[in-house]
Design a protein around this motif. Sequence first.
Motif, PDB file in Angstrom:
ATOM      1  N   TRP A 103       0.820  -1.212   0.000  1.00  0.00           N
ATOM      2  CA  TRP A 103       0.000   0.000   0.000  1.00  0.00           C
ATOM      3  C   TRP A 103       0.850   1.255   0.000  1.00  0.00           C
ATOM      4  O   TRP A 103       1.955   1.268   0.556  1.00  0.00           O
ATOM      5  N   LYS A 113      -2.882   3.592   5.983  1.00  0.00           N
ATOM      6  CA  LYS A 113      -3.316   3.484   4.596  1.00  0.00           C
ATOM      7  C   LYS A 113      -4.039   4.781   4.188  1.00  0.00           C
ATOM      8  O   LYS A 113      -4.815   5.320   4.958  1.00  0.00           O
ATOM      9  N   ASP A 157       4.929  -2.006   1.365  1.00  0.00           N
ATOM     10  CA  ASP A 157       4.260  -0.722   1.587  1.00  0.00           C
ATOM     11  C   ASP A 157       5.280   0.395   1.378  1.00  0.00           C
ATOM     12  O   ASP A 157       6.481   0.191   1.573  1.00  0.00           O
TER      13      ASP A 157
END
Length: 646
Positions: A289, A296, A332
């Motif tokens: 992400w 997020k 991420d």
Amino acid sequence: MEKFYITTPIYYPSDKLHIGHSYCTVATDTMARYKRLRGYDVMFLTGTDEHGQKLERIAKGQGLTPKEYIDKVVIGIKELWKTLDISYDKFIRTTDDYHVKTVQRIFKRLYDQGDIYKSTYEGWYCTPCESFFTEHQLVDGKCPDCGREVEKVKEESYFFRLSKYQDRIIKYMEENPEFLQPNTRQNEMINNFLKPGLEDLAVSRTSFQWGIPVEFDPGHVVYVWVDALSNYISALGYDTENDSLFQKYWPADVHVVGKEIVRFHSIIWPAMLMALDLPLPKQIFGHGWLVINGGKMSKSVGNVVDPNVLVEKYGVDAIRYFLLREIAFGQDGNFNNEALIQRINSDLANDLGNLVSRTVGMIQKYFDGTLPETQEPTEFDGDLVETARNVVPKVEAAMDKMMFSDALIELWNLIRRTNKYIDETQPWILIKEESKHAMLANALYHVAESIRIISVLLQPFMPNTPALIWKQLGIENGAWDSAKEWGKLPKTLSVQKGNVIFPRIDMKKELEELEAAIKASQATSIANQDKKEEKEEKAEISIDDFFKVQLKVGEIIASEKVKKSDKLLRNEVKIGDEVRVIFSGISKWYTPEEMVGKKVVVAYNLKPRKMMGEMSYGMLLCADDGADKLSLLTLDKDIPSGADIS
Ligand code: MSP
């Protein structure tokens, strides 16, 4: 020609897409462009996932039908993909007729062969995630995926025999380590979901209507994930008369998905395909992400970054470069304004932009734009040519593993090596002595040739910059394999000075401006949201609009429960001389006996609609407290049925 079928997830049109969604699509697009350049026959599919309770609710909140609401959002999504130069070959919408029909056929086939059966579902449902959970899957009573509230649901449901496929999926994953990438995701799926045991999956809903109806049981709509996953084959014409695309492209080479939806793609989707006796996709790639300060990016947190703001300020190539270079695909990565400006300044303006402009500038200045035929080698040539030759297989190796960031690191090694070569050969010294001019010409040729190779390799990542470079170097296009050969530029190269491709920007000033622009876009989106909510409560309509609705007094003369539904009553309502059938979803609050004899308010000129296989002509008005109370509107004086209400 070898084929390559690549997909993005289909996006929920629940709101404007942000830079996190764009990340997934940009990466997929880069891969599709790369494969096309390598000579593959590519099919790149993207689209929108348009069913489910969440969308039904949002649309209702805005006073629109789901389709009306979604149509508007989809226009914006397509515009965004255009802005980001996404070169998809097909855009599927799950409300497309062909998709609906394919899903219905798939459902029926699985039912006929016993992979789907009817039972009762009791458990928890997370509407934002459109996912069912058992009690023990909840975390602190909340959705284990997004942490939000879940709703208790108990309803008749069709179930898919997911449990039956558990061992086959484990075996498949173990025998095909490339299937789920990065590798860590495979362990997570096997240990956290598959080994503890799969439960059969509820694959239909009766508590809302915005979905694909189960053809043989119309009170049920198909569970949105079964509907959505099927897009990967329905888009190719699977199980239709014209299935040539399916024959050509299936199985998919890679489904690119975010890490939170790996579970659906690596368990439910393979089980569905096994049940349909179809080959599995060759790979599911679960990327990480884009996070902001560790969390997020999401609309509800209010930290979303609008890709349009970024593209407008810095251009699409810079944004694509940043996304692909800054974050290792699979992990991420933090989205950070300072890092963005830093990359634009150092990698794009300094390393690449400056290399191009000073090279073209020197050829212009020292040789009037055209290199002379007579050229003499320098001692630094060998190392530069060697670096350029090695970079192509390194970029290819990284790309074949979808390691976009590594591929760009390799490419930038060549860019930096070329800049170093300029420093080593020192053209500004060579120009001073006539006898060194042949060496100078050779040095500038080497730099230009290296830039050509760089520009060819840049194409998958940056759709626009290579052509700007080619214009300055006077070349037309860049076939991928031409990067494997040194010396393709003519010796007597003529250049044409153009604009600086990536101007340097002032970090401090730009940072302030960028932060202000992002905040302004976040504020507008929140304000728009508030406006929409306000409109929902207080929207005014004209008296003319109001009078478009014809209300009449009706008398209920018969009522019965609808067998296949736990909500509906089928009422016969006398309105003046006529008797109409009107279905009403109120059996939780009224028994048929209580209904009969009541004088009620009927929305009389509503378009008839089919419910439970029969037409319903109008609607009974009710008051609803939004929680668990409901009251039919009745009359407190005796007025004959058929009387107008105004
Ligand atoms: N509709 C489902 C997918 C069905 S596929 C058969 C869905 N839609 S989504 O719109 O919520 O998400 C689409 C993709 O965007 C997912 O892969 C998701 O991981 C990705 N992203 C959404 N926010 C993201 C970030 N902040 N960062 C990276 N990707 C993110 O899920």
